[in-house]
Write a protein that holds these residues in place. Sequence first.
Motif, PDB file in Angstrom:
ATOM      1  N   GLY A   4       5.523  13.233  -1.195  1.00 45.07           N
ATOM      2  CA  GLY A   4       4.419  12.291  -1.292  1.00 45.07           C
ATOM      3  C   GLY A   4       4.870  11.171  -2.206  1.00 45.07           C
ATOM      4  O   GLY A   4       5.981  11.203  -2.736  1.00 45.07           O
ATOM      5  N   ARG A   5       4.010  10.182  -2.413  1.00 48.36           N
ATOM      6  CA  ARG A   5       4.449   9.070  -3.268  1.00 48.36           C
ATOM      7  C   ARG A   5       3.279   8.250  -3.787  1.00 48.36           C
ATOM      8  O   ARG A   5       2.168   8.296  -3.267  1.00 48.36           O
ATOM      9  N   PHE A   6       3.600   7.478  -4.836  1.00 50.02           N
ATOM     10  CA  PHE A   6       2.687   6.436  -5.296  1.00 50.02           C
ATOM     11  C   PHE A   6       3.530   5.177  -5.387  1.00 50.02           C
ATOM     12  O   PHE A   6       4.672   5.226  -5.843  1.00 50.02           O
ATOM     13  N   ALA A   7       2.963   4.063  -4.941  1.00 51.45           N
ATOM     14  CA  ALA A   7       3.766   2.841  -4.830  1.00 51.45           C
ATOM     15  C   ALA A   7       3.038   1.647  -5.446  1.00 51.45           C
ATOM     16  O   ALA A   7       2.468   0.826  -4.745  1.00 51.45           O
ATOM     17  N   PRO A   8       3.040   1.550  -6.765  1.00 52.17           N
ATOM     18  CA  PRO A   8       2.332   0.428  -7.390  1.00 52.17           C
ATOM     19  C   PRO A   8       3.060  -0.904  -7.203  1.00 52.17           C
ATOM     20  O   PRO A   8       4.286  -0.937  -7.109  1.00 52.17           O
ATOM     21  N   SER A   9       2.291  -1.971  -7.133  1.00 53.11           N
ATOM     22  CA  SER A   9       2.865  -3.323  -7.149  1.00 53.11           C
ATOM     23  C   SER A   9       2.765  -3.820  -8.583  1.00 53.11           C
ATOM     24  O   SER A   9       1.650  -3.916  -9.111  1.00 53.11           O
ATOM     25  N   PRO A  10       3.887  -4.145  -9.217  1.00 51.76           N
ATOM     26  CA  PRO A  10       3.826  -4.517 -10.636  1.00 51.76           C
ATOM     27  C   PRO A  10       3.390  -5.960 -10.871  1.00 51.76           C
ATOM     28  O   PRO A  10       4.114  -6.743 -11.474  1.00 51.76           O
ATOM     29  N   VAL A  40       8.300   1.486  -7.077  1.00 52.72           N
ATOM     30  CA  VAL A  40       7.746   0.238  -7.586  1.00 52.72           C
ATOM     31  C   VAL A  40       7.961  -0.844  -6.519  1.00 52.72           C
ATOM     32  O   VAL A  40       9.102  -1.177  -6.182  1.00 52.72           O
ATOM     33  N   ASP A  41       6.862  -1.361  -5.982  1.00 53.56           N
ATOM     34  CA  ASP A  41       6.933  -2.349  -4.899  1.00 53.56           C
ATOM     35  C   ASP A  41       7.081  -3.746  -5.494  1.00 53.56           C
ATOM     36  O   ASP A  41       6.103  -4.489  -5.655  1.00 53.56           O
ATOM     37  N   ASP A  42       8.319  -4.098  -5.825  1.00 54.37           N
ATOM     38  CA  ASP A  42       8.553  -5.348  -6.574  1.00 54.37           C
ATOM     39  C   ASP A  42       9.336  -6.375  -5.765  1.00 54.37           C
ATOM     40  O   ASP A  42      10.145  -7.106  -6.326  1.00 54.37           O
ATOM     41  N   ALA A 177       8.880  -8.133   4.641  1.00 56.83           N
ATOM     42  CA  ALA A 177       7.419  -8.044   4.526  1.00 56.83           C
ATOM     43  C   ALA A 177       7.009  -6.638   4.089  1.00 56.83           C
ATOM     44  O   ALA A 177       7.703  -5.653   4.372  1.00 56.83           O
ATOM     45  N   TYR A 178       5.861  -6.576   3.425  1.00 58.81           N
ATOM     46  CA  TYR A 178       5.331  -5.293   2.945  1.00 58.81           C
ATOM     47  C   TYR A 178       5.321  -4.229   4.045  1.00 58.81           C
ATOM     48  O   TYR A 178       5.771  -3.098   3.840  1.00 58.81           O
ATOM     49  N   ASN A 179       4.804  -4.594   5.227  1.00 61.85           N
ATOM     50  CA  ASN A 179       4.678  -3.599   6.302  1.00 61.85           C
ATOM     51  C   ASN A 179       6.022  -3.014   6.724  1.00 61.85           C
ATOM     52  O   ASN A 179       6.091  -1.875   7.155  1.00 61.85           O
ATOM     53  N   ALA A 181       8.899  -2.953   4.608  1.00 64.75           N
ATOM     54  CA  ALA A 181       9.514  -2.279   3.467  1.00 64.75           C
ATOM     55  C   ALA A 181       8.898  -0.896   3.261  1.00 64.75           C
ATOM     56  O   ALA A 181       9.595   0.089   3.002  1.00 64.75           O
ATOM     57  N   VAL A 182       7.580  -0.819   3.412  1.00 67.82           N
ATOM     58  CA  VAL A 182       6.888   0.434   3.163  1.00 67.82           C
ATOM     59  C   VAL A 182       7.347   1.519   4.151  1.00 67.82           C
ATOM     60  O   VAL A 182       7.582   2.671   3.780  1.00 67.82           O
ATOM     61  N   VAL A 183       7.537   1.130   5.384  1.00 62.67           N
ATOM     62  CA  VAL A 183       7.923   2.083   6.428  1.00 62.67           C
ATOM     63  C   VAL A 183       9.375   2.531   6.230  1.00 62.67           C
ATOM     64  O   VAL A 183       9.693   3.721   6.298  1.00 62.67           O
ATOM     65  N   VAL A 195      -0.621   8.743   0.529  1.00 65.35           N
ATOM     66  CA  VAL A 195      -1.967   8.748  -0.068  1.00 65.35           C
ATOM     67  C   VAL A 195      -2.112   7.434  -0.823  1.00 65.35           C
ATOM     68  O   VAL A 195      -1.261   7.095  -1.656  1.00 65.35           O
ATOM     69  N   ARG A 196      -3.158   6.680  -0.526  1.00 66.31           N
ATOM     70  CA  ARG A 196      -3.343   5.375  -1.178  1.00 66.31           C
ATOM     71  C   ARG A 196      -4.784   4.930  -0.993  1.00 66.31           C
ATOM     72  O   ARG A 196      -5.569   5.611  -0.328  1.00 66.31           O
ATOM     73  N   GLY A 197      -5.131   3.777  -1.550  1.00 68.69           N
ATOM     74  CA  GLY A 197      -6.505   3.287  -1.472  1.00 68.69           C
ATOM     75  C   GLY A 197      -6.897   2.952  -0.037  1.00 68.69           C
ATOM     76  O   GLY A 197      -6.045   2.559   0.771  1.00 68.69           O
ATOM     77  N   ASP A 199      -8.327   0.518   1.140  1.00 73.16           N
ATOM     78  CA  ASP A 199      -8.167  -0.885   1.541  1.00 73.16           C
ATOM     79  C   ASP A 199      -6.938  -1.039   2.446  1.00 73.16           C
ATOM     80  O   ASP A 199      -6.830  -2.028   3.170  1.00 73.16           O
ATOM     81  N   LEU A 200      -6.025  -0.066   2.403  1.00 75.46           N
ATOM     82  CA  LEU A 200      -4.816  -0.161   3.225  1.00 75.46           C
ATOM     83  C   LEU A 200      -4.931   0.588   4.551  1.00 75.46           C
ATOM     84  O   LEU A 200      -3.996   0.562   5.358  1.00 75.46           O
ATOM     85  N   LEU A 201      -6.082   1.220   4.784  1.00 75.79           N
ATOM     86  CA  LEU A 201      -6.250   1.931   6.060  1.00 75.79           C
ATOM     87  C   LEU A 201      -5.983   1.019   7.269  1.00 75.79           C
ATOM     88  O   LEU A 201      -5.261   1.417   8.186  1.00 75.79           O
TER      89      LEU A 201
HETATM   90  N1  GLU Z   1       2.254  -1.495  -3.298  1.00 72.06           N
HETATM   91  C1  GLU Z   1       1.085  -1.469  -2.473  1.00 72.06           C
HETATM   92  C2  GLU Z   1      -0.132  -1.802  -3.302  1.00 72.06           C
HETATM   93  O1  GLU Z   1      -0.125  -1.576  -4.504  1.00 72.06           O
HETATM   94  C3  GLU Z   1       0.811  -0.117  -1.875  1.00 72.06           C
HETATM   95  C4  GLU Z   1       1.791   0.302  -0.901  1.00 72.06           C
HETATM   96  C5  GLU Z   1       1.389   1.551  -0.190  1.00 72.06           C
HETATM   97  O2  GLU Z   1       0.860   2.469  -0.811  1.00 72.06           O
HETATM   98  O3  GLU Z   1       1.652   1.614   0.995  1.00 72.06           O
HETATM   99  O4  GLU Z   1      -1.093  -2.289  -2.746  1.00 72.06           O
END
Ligand code: GLU
Length: 289
Positions: A4-10, A40-42, A177-179, A181-183, A195-197, A199-201
């Motif tokens: 699993g993971r958490f991916a914050p944007s700094p 870290v999504d930087d 692009a985010y879409n 890089a994330v994949v 698992v994430r907020g 808003d990204l559904l």
């Molecule tokens: N870094 C993205 C954000 O903080 C989330 C990426 C993800 O969880 O897919 O919104």
Amino acid sequence: MTAGRFAPSPSADLHIGNLRTAILAWLFARSTGRRFVMRVDDLDDRTFADVGRRQLSDLATIGVTWDVVEWQSEHRSRYDAAIAGLKGRDLLYECYCSRRDIAQAPRAPHAPQGAYPGTCRDLTDDERATRRAETGRPPALRLRTDAIVHTVHDVLHGDYTGIVDDFVVRRGDGVPAYNLAVVVDDAAQGVDQVVRGDDLLPSSPRQAYLARMLGYAEPVYAHVALVLNADGARLAKRDGAVTLAEIGVPRALAQISESLGWRARDVEGMLAEFDPAALPRTPWIYRPD
Ligand code: GLU
């Protein structure tokens, strides 16, 4: 091994809502015996290394542990290789549109809201040269999709069907692009649980579709309810004391635990109380005092 993971944007310090999502991601991973990746999504130039370091320090302070940490900016070749692969399969095309061009483009009567209207999709070589000369800026690259919608499975939302348009995989400034890089990252890191907020559904059908195109398995999704302010808007710095430094560790952990209906005051205790099926489906309204 799965992860699993958490991916914050700094871009700014984590607020209580981000910390809660991080804890939930950690709980989902640990309760299912997965590794946990901190990413870290930087890639974006509105992100900062010192903010990223502070985010990691806050996460460690509340007890979130991880097996590996990665910074996206150190993996540019990974995204470039995926983009080159898609290009080699003739799945990408150059797009010269500005946001304004897209907003003003004529659309077919039943085209889904928010979808790219396809302006640059079938340009001839001459038309492309003209557009390039007119705009004077490097083009973005879009994925040629043949789906209008794609359905993903989400542990909390069930089947979710959303638009897959010709989305951008490399921005005009050359940044992946985010879409994309994330994949690419999730696949490279063995992440099969996202698992994430929530808003990204709406982004998940695009990402799952791209994962398929790249030959990766689709991850399991769990989009958790966000934390909102008293006006029902996304929680933000201007709402008052929302970061760990402002709230304090014991209080932040107590608030997060209570918002989930638990008694624990640390993440190990939360792990004992964790039951995905019983998670709240509605936003947590946070009122800083
Ligand atoms: N870094 C993205 C954000 O903080 C989330 C990426 C993800 O969880 O897919 O919104």
